[in-house]
Enzyme design. Structure first.
Site, short mmCIF file in Angstrom:
data_model
loop_
_atom_site.label_atom_id
_atom_site.label_comp_id
_atom_site.label_asym_id
_atom_site.label_seq_id
_atom_site.Cartn_x
_atom_site.Cartn_y
_atom_site.Cartn_z
N HIS A 1 0.80 0.46 -13.19
CA HIS A 1 1.80 -0.67 -13.60
C HIS A 1 3.01 -0.52 -13.76
O HIS A 1 3.45 0.42 -14.34
CB HIS A 1 1.05 -1.35 -14.89
CG HIS A 1 1.97 -2.80 -15.16
ND1 HIS A 1 1.63 -4.02 -14.37
CD2 HIS A 1 2.78 -3.13 -16.17
CE1 HIS A 1 2.35 -5.01 -14.69
NE2 HIS A 1 3.30 -4.44 -15.76
N MET B 1 -3.76 -7.49 -7.06
CA MET B 1 -3.35 -8.37 -7.76
C MET B 1 -4.16 -9.46 -8.40
O MET B 1 -4.14 -10.49 -8.15
CB MET B 1 -2.01 -9.10 -7.06
CG MET B 1 -1.07 -8.34 -7.02
SD MET B 1 -0.35 -7.37 -8.47
CE MET B 1 1.42 -6.67 -8.02
N ARG B 2 -5.20 -8.92 -9.02
CA ARG B 2 -6.48 -9.71 -9.51
C ARG B 2 -7.06 -8.96 -10.84
O ARG B 2 -7.11 -7.75 -10.75
CB ARG B 2 -7.45 -9.53 -8.28
CG ARG B 2 -8.41 -10.85 -8.36
CD ARG B 2 -8.99 -10.81 -6.84
NE ARG B 2 -8.15 -11.40 -5.66
CZ ARG B 2 -7.91 -12.77 -5.91
NH1 ARG B 2 -8.62 -13.45 -6.40
NH2 ARG B 2 -7.14 -13.10 -5.03
N LEU B 3 -7.33 -9.72 -11.63
CA LEU B 3 -8.10 -9.16 -12.70
C LEU B 3 -9.80 -8.88 -12.49
O LEU B 3 -10.27 -9.43 -11.65
CB LEU B 3 -8.45 -10.14 -13.83
CG LEU B 3 -7.26 -10.37 -14.90
CD1 LEU B 3 -7.56 -11.31 -16.16
CD2 LEU B 3 -7.01 -9.06 -15.63
N LYS C 1 -15.80 -15.05 -8.89
CA LYS C 1 -15.46 -13.76 -8.76
C LYS C 1 -16.75 -12.69 -8.88
O LYS C 1 -16.96 -11.90 -8.12
CB LYS C 1 -14.60 -13.43 -10.10
CG LYS C 1 -14.01 -12.11 -10.25
CD LYS C 1 -13.25 -11.82 -11.50
CE LYS C 1 -12.09 -12.40 -11.66
NZ LYS C 1 -10.86 -11.97 -11.21
N ASN D 1 -5.55 1.73 -13.28
CA ASN D 1 -4.68 0.86 -12.75
C ASN D 1 -3.24 1.29 -12.99
O ASN D 1 -2.85 2.34 -13.83
CB ASN D 1 -4.51 -0.28 -13.50
CG ASN D 1 -3.48 -1.44 -13.00
OD1 ASN D 1 -3.39 -1.47 -11.72
ND2 ASN D 1 -2.87 -2.20 -13.68
N GLY E 1 0.87 -1.26 0.13
CA GLY E 1 -0.05 -0.07 0.09
C GLY E 1 0.92 1.24 0.04
O GLY E 1 0.55 2.33 0.57
N SER E 2 1.97 1.06 -0.37
CA SER E 2 2.88 2.50 -0.71
C SER E 2 2.35 3.38 -1.55
O SER E 2 2.34 4.52 -1.34
CB SER E 2 4.21 2.17 -0.99
OG SER E 2 4.37 1.76 -2.29
N ASN E 3 1.67 3.04 -2.49
CA ASN E 3 0.69 3.86 -3.41
C ASN E 3 -0.44 4.58 -2.73
O ASN E 3 -0.88 5.60 -3.11
CB ASN E 3 0.42 3.08 -4.73
CG ASN E 3 1.47 3.27 -5.82
OD1 ASN E 3 1.98 4.05 -6.14
ND2 ASN E 3 2.22 2.17 -5.82
C1 GAR Z 1 3.37 -1.28 -7.53
O1 GAR Z 1 4.58 -1.13 -7.78
C2 GAR Z 1 2.37 -1.29 -8.74
O2 GAR Z 1 2.80 -0.81 -9.85
C3 GAR Z 1 2.43 -2.83 -8.89
O3 GAR Z 1 2.22 -3.37 -7.52
C4 GAR Z 1 2.99 -2.53 -6.47
C5 GAR Z 1 2.22 -2.24 -5.44
O4 GAR Z 1 2.87 -1.64 -4.43
N1 GAR Z 1 1.24 -3.25 -9.49
C6 GAR Z 1 1.07 -4.20 -10.27
O5 GAR Z 1 2.17 -5.05 -10.55
C7 GAR Z 1 -0.13 -4.49 -11.13
N2 GAR Z 1 0.04 -5.52 -12.35
P1 GAR Z 1 2.08 -0.92 -3.02
O6 GAR Z 1 1.39 -1.98 -2.64
O7 GAR Z 1 3.48 -0.56 -2.34
O8 GAR Z 1 1.45 0.33 -3.68
#
Ligand code: GAR
Length: 191
Positions: free
Chosen positions: A109, A90-92, A65, A107, A12-14
């Protein structure tokens, strides 16, 4: 202000960067809900600390789902969510949410899509020996990291970089790019 739900599965850093952007007035939207498919994920702790409500579920407790997405959808409707922001979810996304939130799911990526979709994008880029990779924010469709691209930023992979160095560069870009891109989407696509 528009209401945002953030979907996350991990650290969850984002999510944190988006919360911080809200506090500093950069983000013009309410972070109203965190949806998480992993009990114990760090993002839940972060949401509690930030005073953001959470909806945590375990996919294995549902037959399909569609079943768990119907429950998520009910939460989104209750909270009057305008935009779904995937941040390490991490799920479609399935039909139920795609139909209800058409054009309102984005999203982030960790690659320059269409290169290296799916899991472990940073590893994939290093294994291929590319010298430039980056971050993409895109609208979500039914594919894996395939929807229309909204924003991208590049970084260089240098000779002496280890995976941790590349991850750090990617995360720094993500934390800056995601809040501003969310603003852009709120202003230009959700009026
Ligand atoms: C992020 O780097 C994001 O781009 C990636 O997961 C990480 C989550 O980090 N997403 C994917 O790979 C999606 N296909 P976070 O939990 O620290 O935000």
């Amino acid at each position: 202000m528009k209401n945002i739900a953030i979907f996350a599965s991990g650290s969850g850093s984002n999510f944190q960067a988006i919360v911080n952007a809200g506090k500093s007035g950069v983000l013009v939207g309410n972070i109203s809900l965190v949806v998480c498919d992993k009990a114990g994920a760090r993002v839940i702790e972060r949401a509690n600390e930030a005073g953001v409500e959470t909806f945590v579920f375990s996919p294995k407790n549902f037959e399909s789902k569609a079943d768990f997405e119907r429950e998520i959808l009910q939460e989104l409707i209750d909270k009057e969510i305008d935009l779904i922001v995937l941040a390490g979810y991490m799920r479609l996304i399935g039909e139920t949410l795609l139909q209800a939130y058409q054009g309102r799911i984005i999203n982030i990526h960790p690659s320059l899509l269409p290169a290296f979709p799916g899991k472990h994008a940073i590893h994939q880029a290093i294994d291929k020996g590319v010298k430039i990779t980056g971050v993409t924010v895109h609208f979500v469709d039914e594919g894996m990291d395939t929807g229309p691209i909204i924003a991208q930023r590049a970084i260089e992979i240098e000779e002496h970089d280890h995976i941790e160095d590349v991850e750090k560069k990617i995360h720094e870009i993500e934390h800056e790019l995601y809040p501003t891109t969310i603003n852009y989407v709120l202003h230009h696509h959700l009026q």
